[in-house]
Design a protein around this motif. Structure first.
Motif, PDB file in Angstrom:
ATOM      1  N   HIS A 219       3.872   4.664  12.567  1.00 45.62           N
ATOM      2  CA  HIS A 219       4.033   4.595  11.103  1.00 45.62           C
ATOM      3  C   HIS A 219       4.915   5.785  10.727  1.00 45.62           C
ATOM      4  CE1 HIS A 219       2.075   4.172   6.964  1.00 45.62           C
ATOM      5  NE2 HIS A 219       2.661   5.347   6.892  1.00 45.62           N
TER       6      HIS A 219
ATOM      7  N   ARG B  18       0.843  -1.205   0.000  1.00 50.01           N
ATOM      8  CA  ARG B  18       0.000   0.000   0.000  1.00 50.01           C
ATOM      9  C   ARG B  18       0.880   1.257   0.000  1.00 50.01           C
ATOM     10  NH1 ARG B  18      -0.866   4.673   2.541  1.00 50.01           N
ATOM     11  NH2 ARG B  18      -0.667   3.704   4.591  1.00 50.01           N
ATOM     12  N   ASP B  19       1.506   1.583   1.126  1.00 52.74           N
ATOM     13  CA  ASP B  19       2.330   2.806   1.158  1.00 52.74           C
ATOM     14  C   ASP B  19       3.573   2.618   0.279  1.00 52.74           C
ATOM     15  OD1 ASP B  19       2.442   5.388   1.960  1.00 52.74           O
ATOM     16  OD2 ASP B  19       2.753   4.998   4.085  1.00 52.74           O
TER      17      ASP B  19
ATOM     18  N   HIS C  49       7.695   7.955   8.461  1.00 55.10           N
ATOM     19  CA  HIS C  49       8.304   8.197   7.137  1.00 55.10           C
ATOM     20  C   HIS C  49       9.741   8.669   7.331  1.00 55.10           C
ATOM     21  CE1 HIS C  49       5.253   7.257   4.134  1.00 55.10           C
ATOM     22  NE2 HIS C  49       4.422   7.404   5.152  1.00 55.10           N
TER      23      HIS C  49
ATOM     24  N   ASN D 172       9.355   4.603   3.862  1.00 57.93           N
ATOM     25  CA  ASN D 172       8.844   4.276   5.202  1.00 57.93           C
ATOM     26  C   ASN D 172       9.961   3.615   6.010  1.00 57.93           C
ATOM     27  OD1 ASN D 172       6.455   4.368   3.338  1.00 57.93           O
ATOM     28  ND2 ASN D 172       5.352   3.844   5.186  1.00 57.93           N
TER      29      ASN D 172
HETATM   30 ZN    ZN Z   1       2.458   6.601   5.170  1.00 57.21          ZN
END
Ligand code: ZN
Ligand code: KIV
Length: 505
Positions: A203, A14-15, A205, A239
């Motif tokens: 989560h 997804r990311d 980055h 990420n």
């Molecule tokens: Zn993200």
């Protein structure tokens, strides 16, 4: 004190897939998801179902086929997103809906144009609706690290009351520092009265290169889930990298009092798979999975290692699944030994795939004499990840030299008809590509070209990765061969075949 088990939420599909050029088709996503299950991640975020029909289908397929991890689908805090995500994950053994809305002033005012009360109401309604579709609901406060702490704590308390079993605190723009982010998680743990009814997730980055450090600092302060991606791919600088987070816990678990359930011996293979499917090449000095991560050049280090490995090695290559140039097969190895080795490496190939890869292995063994595990992995990914071939390479001959204009003669089979042409170029690869482009009548632009040797020595298999763009679609092509020009031609044709395949669908 018993060691805490930290959940690993993988968002490569997804990311990770949101990073430019890393898009995957649904069959590729399924292959990656199966490998993530072998890696034993706790949760696979399979996609963002409302984003496109392809995204929806990818999540649905993974939910239907992959057993073991929880399968999550992302949804904005909107009815139509949540219903679509619920539908996509409904076939999963264990399903999760992950819904999010931004909570920082800048996002609420400038992007959402909503009041904080409106955001709070939307978050609670989203969680309630998601809970009607599945028991496992995660809520994310997007841009949490730049949000007002009082408001953040209020919204966390409200979504937990509404039924969120996981609450995620993203550092969406990679702005936080480790001490600061750890302190934020500690405040949340101390101030939100019902925090014990949920798992706090993070989560992070990597805009400042701190995603892994921030994630670890958050775990020390009480977070129980880390969201990350293979090879750290993702939006902008990416990420938190799964392999770095996991190996930090495995190597420093005593100090951190935390570990994960990851089967670390599957790390390297997963990294290679994601790199080959996305075309995102791993930098050589990347921690854990880079080509140099376990290479010791200096004489002093080599001397120390020979005396005792622990002098310069804090973890072994084997612990992440790297077999240091392990010789596996030679030119006299038969089909049976080949099949056994492929299965021992964890591949489950059909008879037809075994035949194809065995023929290919024989050719490589003739040229190379010694075939290493890395070579076998390259052969399998080259042969098995192939898509239907409109263009087939029948013949290639390139002449070049210091006093010669590079000239390529190429013969391609196109839908069963053979066409041969000759063209010049600025170098041997350029000549080959111009000729292929002219025969195929292709219009795509070559965006990037990378070559890497799989094992050492001048007879090593070379692996070429190209990125080609046509009509707004970017695809990755890969090819491996002991001859670098042949590998280049294969990679380019692989990309053109992908474009042709997508155009036909
Ligand atoms: Zn993200
Ligand atoms: O970075 C972010 O905030 C996200 C959320 C959707 C979790 O990806």
């Amino acid at each position: 004190m018993s060691i805490r088990k930290i959940k690993i939420f993988d968002t490569t599909l997804r990311d990770g897939e949101q990073c430019p050029g890393a898009s995957m088709n649904k069959e590729e996503k399924l292959t990656v998801a199966r490998q993530l299950a072998r890696l034993n991640v706790d949760i696979i975020e399979a996609g963002f179902p409302i984003a496109s029909e392809d995204d929806f289908e990818g999540v649905r397929l993974i939910a239907k086929e992959v057993r073991g991890p929880v399968i999550a689908g992302l949804a904005r805090a909107r009815k139509e997103d949540i219903e679509r995500a619920g539908e996509a994950v409904s076939g999963a053994e264990k399903s999760r809906i992950h819904t999010f809305i931004a909570t920082s002033e800048i996002h609420m005012q400038r992007k959402l144009r909503m009041s904080s009360e409106g955001v709070l109401e939307a978050a609670v309604s989203a969680v309630r609706l998601a809970r009607q579709l599945t028991d496992d609901v995660e809520f994310s406060a997007e841009d949490a690290s730049r949000s007002d702490l009082d408001f953040l704590c209020r919204i966390i308390e409200a979504v937990i009351d509404a039924g969120a079993s996981t609450v995620n605190i993203p550092d969406t723009v990679g702005y936080a520092l480790p001490v600061e982010f750890g302190a934020l998680i500690e405040r949340i743990m101390n101030r939100v009265p019902n925090v014990d009814k949920t798992v706090i997730s993070v989560h992070c980055h990597n805009d400042l290169g701190l995603a892994v450090a921030n994630s670890i600092s958050a775990v020390v302060s009480g977070a129980g889930q880390v969201e990350c991606t293979i090879n750290g791919i993702g939006e902008r600088a990416g990420n938190a990298s799964l392999e770095e987070v996991v190996m930090a816990f495995k190597t420093r678990g005593q100090f951190l009092n935390a570990d994960t359930a990851i089967n670390t011996r599957e790390i390297y293979r997963t990294s290679r798979l994601v790199s080959s499917v996305t075309g995102m090449v791993v930098q050589p000095n990347k921690a854990i999975v880079g080509a140099n991560a376990f290479a010791h050049e200096s004489g002093i280090h080599q001397d120390g290692l020979l005396k005792d490995k622990r002098t310069y090695e804090i973890m072994t290559p084997e612990s992440v699944g790297i077999q240091m140039h392990k010789l596996v097969l030679g030119k006299h190895s038969g089909r049976h030994a080949f099949k056994n080795k492929i299965e021992a490496l964890g591949y489950n190939l059909s008879d037809e795939e075994i035949n194809r890869t065995f023929d290919r292995f024989k050719k490589v063994a003739d040229q190379k004499k010694e075939v290493f595990e890395e070579d076998l992995e390259a052969i399998v990914s080259d042969e098995v990840c192939r898509i239907p071939e409109k263009y087939v390479l029948k013949y290639i001959h390139v002449e070049s030299g210091s006093d010669k204009t590079p000239t390529a003669t190429v013969q391609l089979g196109i839908d069963g008809v053979d066409i041969r042409e000759v063209s010049n170029g600025d170098g041997p690869v350029d000549a080959a590509y111009r000729t292929i482009k002219s025969i195929a009548g292709a219009s795509g632009n070559l965006l990037s070209y990378e070559v890497k040797a799989i094992t050492g020595g001048t007879d090593a298999l070379g692996e070429v990765t190209v990125r080609v763009e046509d009509g707004g679609r970017t695809v990755v092509g890969q090819g491996a061969d002991t001859d670098i020009i042949v590998a280049s031609a294969k990679a380019y044709l692989n990309a053109l075949n992908r474009l042709a395949f997508y155009q036909r669908r």
